[in-house]
Design a protein around this motif. Structure first.
Motif, mmCIF file in Angstrom:
data_model
loop_
_atom_site.group_PDB
_atom_site.id
_atom_site.type_symbol
_atom_site.label_atom_id
_atom_site.label_comp_id
_atom_site.label_asym_id
_atom_site.label_seq_id
_atom_site.Cartn_x
_atom_site.Cartn_y
_atom_site.Cartn_z
ATOM 1 N N GLY A 161 0.815 -1.208 0.000
ATOM 2 C CA GLY A 161 0.000 0.000 0.000
ATOM 3 C C GLY A 161 0.848 1.257 0.000
ATOM 4 N N ASN A 162 0.196 2.404 0.176
ATOM 5 C CA ASN A 162 0.859 3.704 0.136
ATOM 6 C C ASN A 162 1.053 4.279 1.542
ATOM 7 N N HIS A 163 2.085 5.111 1.662
ATOM 8 C CA HIS A 163 2.261 5.869 2.892
ATOM 9 C C HIS A 163 1.228 6.992 2.942
ATOM 10 N N GLU A 164 1.003 7.507 4.149
ATOM 11 C CA GLU A 164 -0.021 8.530 4.358
ATOM 12 C C GLU A 164 0.599 9.749 5.040
ATOM 13 N N PRO A 165 1.090 10.697 4.234
ATOM 14 C CA PRO A 165 1.689 11.910 4.806
ATOM 15 C C PRO A 165 0.630 12.736 5.557
ATOM 16 N N PRO A 166 1.065 13.644 6.418
ATOM 17 C CA PRO A 166 2.464 14.025 6.657
ATOM 18 C C PRO A 166 3.188 13.208 7.725
ATOM 19 N N ALA A 167 2.456 12.473 8.585
ATOM 20 C CA ALA A 167 3.128 11.719 9.650
ATOM 21 C C ALA A 167 3.863 10.508 9.112
ATOM 22 N N ASP A 168 3.312 9.888 8.083
ATOM 23 C CA ASP A 168 3.854 8.651 7.519
ATOM 24 C C ASP A 168 4.296 8.914 6.086
ATOM 25 N N TYR A 173 14.172 8.910 6.771
ATOM 26 C CA TYR A 173 14.465 10.171 7.446
ATOM 27 C C TYR A 173 13.296 11.125 7.205
ATOM 28 N N TYR A 174 13.240 12.177 8.026
ATOM 29 C CA TYR A 174 12.149 13.142 7.880
ATOM 30 C C TYR A 174 12.751 14.524 7.610
ATOM 31 N N PRO A 175 12.307 15.194 6.532
ATOM 32 C CA PRO A 175 12.927 16.486 6.169
ATOM 33 C C PRO A 175 12.631 17.591 7.184
ATOM 34 N N SER A 176 13.603 18.445 7.400
ATOM 35 C CA SER A 176 13.416 19.574 8.313
ATOM 36 C C SER A 176 12.321 20.514 7.827
ATOM 37 N N LEU A 177 12.156 20.601 6.506
ATOM 38 C CA LEU A 177 11.118 21.459 5.940
ATOM 39 C C LEU A 177 9.737 20.828 5.994
ATOM 40 N N CYS A 179 6.911 17.985 4.701
ATOM 41 C CA CYS A 179 6.580 17.427 3.375
ATOM 42 C C CYS A 179 6.326 18.565 2.397
ATOM 43 N N TYR A 180 7.393 19.135 1.865
ATOM 44 C CA TYR A 180 7.314 20.330 1.023
ATOM 45 C C TYR A 180 6.906 20.003 -0.414
ATOM 46 N N SER A 181 6.618 21.061 -1.152
ATOM 47 C CA SER A 181 6.370 20.946 -2.591
ATOM 48 C C SER A 181 7.589 21.444 -3.344
ATOM 49 N N SER A 182 8.039 20.667 -4.317
ATOM 50 C CA SER A 182 9.173 21.086 -5.152
ATOM 51 C C SER A 182 8.813 22.276 -6.038
ATOM 52 N N MET A 183 7.531 22.579 -6.163
ATOM 53 C CA MET A 183 7.084 23.707 -6.980
ATOM 54 C C MET A 183 7.135 25.029 -6.207
ATOM 55 N N ASP A 184 7.268 24.965 -4.909
ATOM 56 C CA ASP A 184 7.223 26.148 -4.058
ATOM 57 C C ASP A 184 8.491 26.996 -4.274
ATOM 58 N N PRO A 185 8.367 28.230 -4.750
ATOM 59 C CA PRO A 185 9.550 29.071 -4.999
ATOM 60 C C PRO A 185 10.422 29.275 -3.758
ATOM 61 N N LYS A 186 9.801 29.328 -2.569
ATOM 62 C CA LYS A 186 10.577 29.495 -1.339
ATOM 63 C C LYS A 186 11.460 28.271 -1.081
ATOM 64 N N VAL A 187 10.931 27.088 -1.365
ATOM 65 C CA VAL A 187 11.707 25.853 -1.204
ATOM 66 C C VAL A 187 12.861 25.827 -2.191
ATOM 67 N N ILE A 188 12.581 26.160 -3.444
ATOM 68 C CA ILE A 188 13.632 26.169 -4.473
ATOM 69 C C ILE A 188 14.739 27.144 -4.083
ATOM 70 N N ASP A 189 14.353 28.325 -3.629
ATOM 71 C CA ASP A 189 15.343 29.333 -3.258
ATOM 72 C C ASP A 189 16.219 28.839 -2.110
ATOM 73 N N LEU A 190 15.604 28.236 -1.086
ATOM 74 C CA LEU A 190 16.379 27.721 0.047
ATOM 75 C C LEU A 190 17.329 26.618 -0.391
#
Length: 473
Positions: A161-168, A173-177, A179-190
């Motif tokens: 089956g599939n994982h169920e974000p954001p907890a699973d 490992y779990y990202p400090s940011l 469960c971000y979106s790669s489309m988010d300009p703030k994420v890309i900039d960081l």
């Protein structure tokens, strides 16, 4: 008369003698019987004589026996518990020693605030395929499915089956940011800022064409623009999308050139043969096409040759097995990389082979780009694949990988990866997290930025080594 008297005396004497003999015989027989009777009484018993046993004695003996067995079991259980505790303590002490060693040896170096310039001979694999419910209105990749076991004879049962974000999420490992979106300009900039500060020069972006279901083409403009602000370069990493073949690959490469070929952040380098400056293209799973097909595209004499055309480039193929060296050469690739961060997983990813592969590249005028990583673990996506786990050991695995690159003679290196969270190869910051069923790994006690800082350290050493080599030449 005298004769009669003699006869009477003789008869009487015989009688007395007989009586004496009879008495003596009787006495002797009695003595013999008395002496023999105890011996015969034992010999004639049909069974050995044993004392009578009470039932209470039997019960006590059985109880004592059971108690003894229980005592042995308890003793074994206590011994097992003590052994387990001892092993855990040994492991904890070993981890503590590793951590102390890393803190004493490396952390003082990491506290150096020196600004390093991006090194364009240091490449890193980057994944722009993450989507979040809050930003994109749907999850992608954080909800990665458990993959079926590729070992058909393995009868163990694993989750599906599939994982169920954001907890699973589909990662160990779990990202400090979060469960971000790669489309988010703030994420890309960081992300671009973090890579620039780590000294990485080229971001090798996983790419699929607009026709692919999980395409990343739409994010390329933002990635290129942001990379340019931080003086970074972008190189496409062409993935094996559904239906990929040499014919449609030409069209998709043409699409890349038409849309992004003039962008200043597109990574270019000189071709060794003629010093022509060309864009660089990584081709993942290049070996699935026969060398005869690639030769048609990459040889100057090929019927569909890209050489000398508007879509000519430095094409880098993937080397996994030893025999792929001949495939790379016959296909007319400009060089090869090894991608996997698992030492020993493949011929190409095995550190001990890098010197030999670099020698082969030099002899055949090819680029050799070994790939290294901080570790590997993918059991939240491939739960049956624990044998390929490579523990980070507080940065020591990463250190060994870098040292092997420095010793190999290669002057370009690729890092797997910035953010391939599914396979646990990321250097992107991670934080402690858990849910009711799982506790995620983290970079403690060194902190979430530990691997970015380590990368900065090793990029600096790599840059200095090759600067000194060039100075000597």
């Amino acid at each position: 008369m005298f004769g009669s008297i003699v006869t009477a005396v003789s008869l009487r004497r015989c009688f007395y003698l007989s009586a004496v003999v009879l008495v003596l015989s009787t006495l002797m027989a009695a003595v013999i019987i008395v002496k023999l009777s105890p011996l015969e009484s034992v010999k004639c018993q049909p069974h050995a004589v044993t004392p009578a046993v009470e039932w209470s004695t039997i019960s006590n003996q059985q109880l004592e026996s059971v108690t003894a067995v229980q005592a042995d079991d308890n003793k074994k259980e206590n011994n097992d518990k003590k052994y387990k505790e001892m092993r855990e303590k040994i492991v904890q002490n070993k981890i503590a020693r590793m951590s102390r060693k890393m803190r004493n040896k490396v952390l003082p170096l990491l506290s150096n605030n020196t600004i390093v310039e991006p090194n364009y001979n240091v490449h890193i694999f980057y994944y722009a395929w993450y989507r979040s419910l809050s930003y994109d209105r749907a999850w992608k990749h954080w909800n990665h499915a458990y993959l079926p076991n590729w070992k058909k004879n393995d009868k163990r049962v694993f989750p599906d089956g599939n994982h169920e974000p954001p907890a699973d999420i589909g990662a160990n490992y779990y990202p400090s940011l979060g469960c971000y979106s790669s489309m988010d300009p703030k994420v890309i900039d960081l992300h671009m800022k973090q890579l620039k500060e780590a000294g990485v020069g080229v971001v090798v972006v996983s790419w699929t064409p607009p026709t692919a279901n999980d395409n990343t083409d739409s994010i390329m403009p933002d990635l290129l623009d942001t990379a340019h602000r931080y003086h970074l370069k972008i190189a496409p990493h062409i993935e094996p999308y559904a239906g990929r073949n040499p014919i449609n690959l030409i069209e998709h490469i043409r699409h890349l050139f038409n849309k992004y070929g003039s962008h200043p952040a597109l990574y270019r380098m000189k071709r060794q043969e003629d010093d022509t400056v060309l864009p660089v293209m990584y081709i993942y799973d290049s070996y699935v096409f026969p060398s005869t097909a690639w030769r048609e595209l990459l040889s100057e004499r090929g019927n569909l040759t890209l050489r000398g055309t508007e879509i000519d480039a430095i094409y880098i193929g993937l080397l996994v097995e030893s025999q792929h060296r001949n495939h790379i050469k016959k296909s007319h690739f400009d060089g090869f990389y090894t991608y996997f961060a698992v030492n020993g997983f493949s011929h190409g990813s095995s550190w001990k082979n890098w010197k030999e592969l670099n020698k082969f590249a030099i002899q055949n005028k090819l680029l050799f780009i070994p790939s290294l990583g901080p570790g590997y673990i993918d059991t939240q996506v491939r739960p049956w694949n624990s044998e390929n786990t490579r523990h980070r050991r507080h940065g020591q695995y990463y250190e060994m990988a870098w040292r092997n690159v420095l010793n190999s003679g290669a002057n370009i290196v690729s890092i797997t990866s910035f953010n391939e969270w599914h396979e646990g190869t990321q250097i992107e910051p991670a934080k402690p997290a858990s849910n009711k069923d799982f506790t995620y790994l983290d970079y403690e006690p060194e902190g979430p930025n530990f691997y970015l800082n380590l990368t900065k350290l090793w990029v600096d050493l790599f840059t200095k080594k090759h600067s000194n080599s060039n100075a000597k030449d």
